[in-house]
Design an enzyme around this catalytic site. Structure first.
Site, short mmCIF file in Angstrom:
data_model
loop_
_atom_site.label_atom_id
_atom_site.label_comp_id
_atom_site.label_asym_id
_atom_site.label_seq_id
_atom_site.Cartn_x
_atom_site.Cartn_y
_atom_site.Cartn_z
CB ILE A 1 -1.12 -0.21 1.71
CG1 ILE A 1 -1.74 -1.22 1.14
CG2 ILE A 1 -1.81 1.43 1.29
CD1 ILE A 1 -2.78 -1.67 -0.22
CE LYS A 2 3.40 4.76 -5.62
NZ LYS A 2 3.24 4.37 -7.06
CE1 TYR A 3 -2.19 3.83 4.03
CE2 TYR A 3 -0.41 2.37 4.38
CZ TYR A 3 -1.75 2.98 4.02
OH TYR A 3 -2.29 2.10 5.02
#
Ligand code: E4P
Length: 286
Positions: free
Chosen positions: A110-112
């Site tokens: 998951i890209k934050y």
């Protein structure tokens, strides 16, 4: 071809393109996506061109279908899926979004964004055993904060320094990659460097020299690499960035993440651009 130690990810949002690259290279280790790349997926473009703008739920469903098609095509570097965020999105909102996306496929990262809220969301995620990829990284301090915020993770964490966008503002983007790699020599190895915003074959070859653990590369550049018969950098290879050098900073990775200077103009601009591209596909912008 000699397979590089650096894992190769396709930087895109179209499963057909991933298939094409896989055929060309014989393998694809992983994939990264982002809101701008999803907005240019051929199916989404067709929908928009036919006058059909999407609801938030439809946009999520389309994103899910895209990554579910890509997921089985790639190797163990997984598929990076980016949460929606603008300047006001809270860590809890990002985390809730990320948790849903993480359930879509068995190999999600998951890209934050590398912001305070993004780092808090990453901290919550790794505590739940989720894999994360910290995106829009433009400085060594941001990478140090990623390291400090995700210590104790059971899963590898990626940090994505954006090379091309630093080059665009007249700096030598590859220096940030080099500096982060050097800084992490003193670390425990839980954060892997994923070179992103790769715009040329020279960028890619220099990633091989620096032994970045991963590089995400647009199909166009991988096609160039293939057309030249997969050259690898030899001992004479020298990377000649035109931009202003970015000096190495002595940073203590054991400091609390909040003590690092994580502000970067390009992180702010990057969030605005991703949010605008995402909203452009929506009938009632979020
Ligand atoms: C991948 O994770 C990044 O979103 C991507 O490499 C950004 O590339 P760009 O700067 O060419 O948009």
């Amino acid at each position: 071809m000699t397979r590089p130690k650096t894992k190769i990810l396709v930087d895109g949002g179209d499963p057909q393109e991933t298939r094409r690259v896989k055929e060309l290279l014989g393998f694809v280790d992983g994939q990264t996506t982002n809101p701008s790349l999803i907005a240019t997926n051929p199916h989404i473009r067709e929908l928009i061109a036919s006058g059909h703008k999407l609801s938030n739920r439809e946009e999520m469903d389309e994103y899910r279908k895209i990554v579910q098609t890509i997921s089985p095509l790639v190797g163990d570097a997984g598929v990076s899926v980016e949460v929606f965020s603008d300047q006001k999105t809270t860590a809890q909102e990002m985390f809730d979004h990320g948790r849903e996306m993480f359930s879509w496929i068995p190999n999600a990262y998951i890209k934050y964004p590398c912001t305070a809220e993004g780092l808090r969301a990453a901290q919550m995620s790794v505590r739940q055993g989720m894999r994360v990829n910290m995106t829009l990284c433009f400085s060594q301090q941001q990478a140090a904060a990623v390291y400090a915020a995700t210590k104790g993770t059971k899963e590898p964490v990626y940090v994505s320094p954006f090379v091309g966008r630093l080059d665009d503002i007249g700096q030598n983007g590859m220096d940030v990659v080099k500096n982060i790699k050097r800084m992490f020599l003193k670390g425990d190895g839980h954060v892997l460097v994923l070179a992103a915003s790769i715009r040329s074959l020279e960028h890619l070859l220099y990633c091989f020299v620096l032994e970045t653990e991963l590089a995400t590369v647009p199909a166009k550049i991988l096609e160039q690499w293939a057309s030249k018969n997969f050259p690898m950098p030899d001992k004479q290879f020298q990377y000649r960035g035109d931009g202003k050098p970015i000096p190495y900073e002595e940073l203590d990775l054991e400091q609390a993440w909040e003590t690092f200077d994580i502000q970067h103009e390009l992180t702010r601009k990057g969030i605005d651009k991703f949010a605008a591209d995402y909203r452009a596909t929506l009938s009632r912008p979020a």
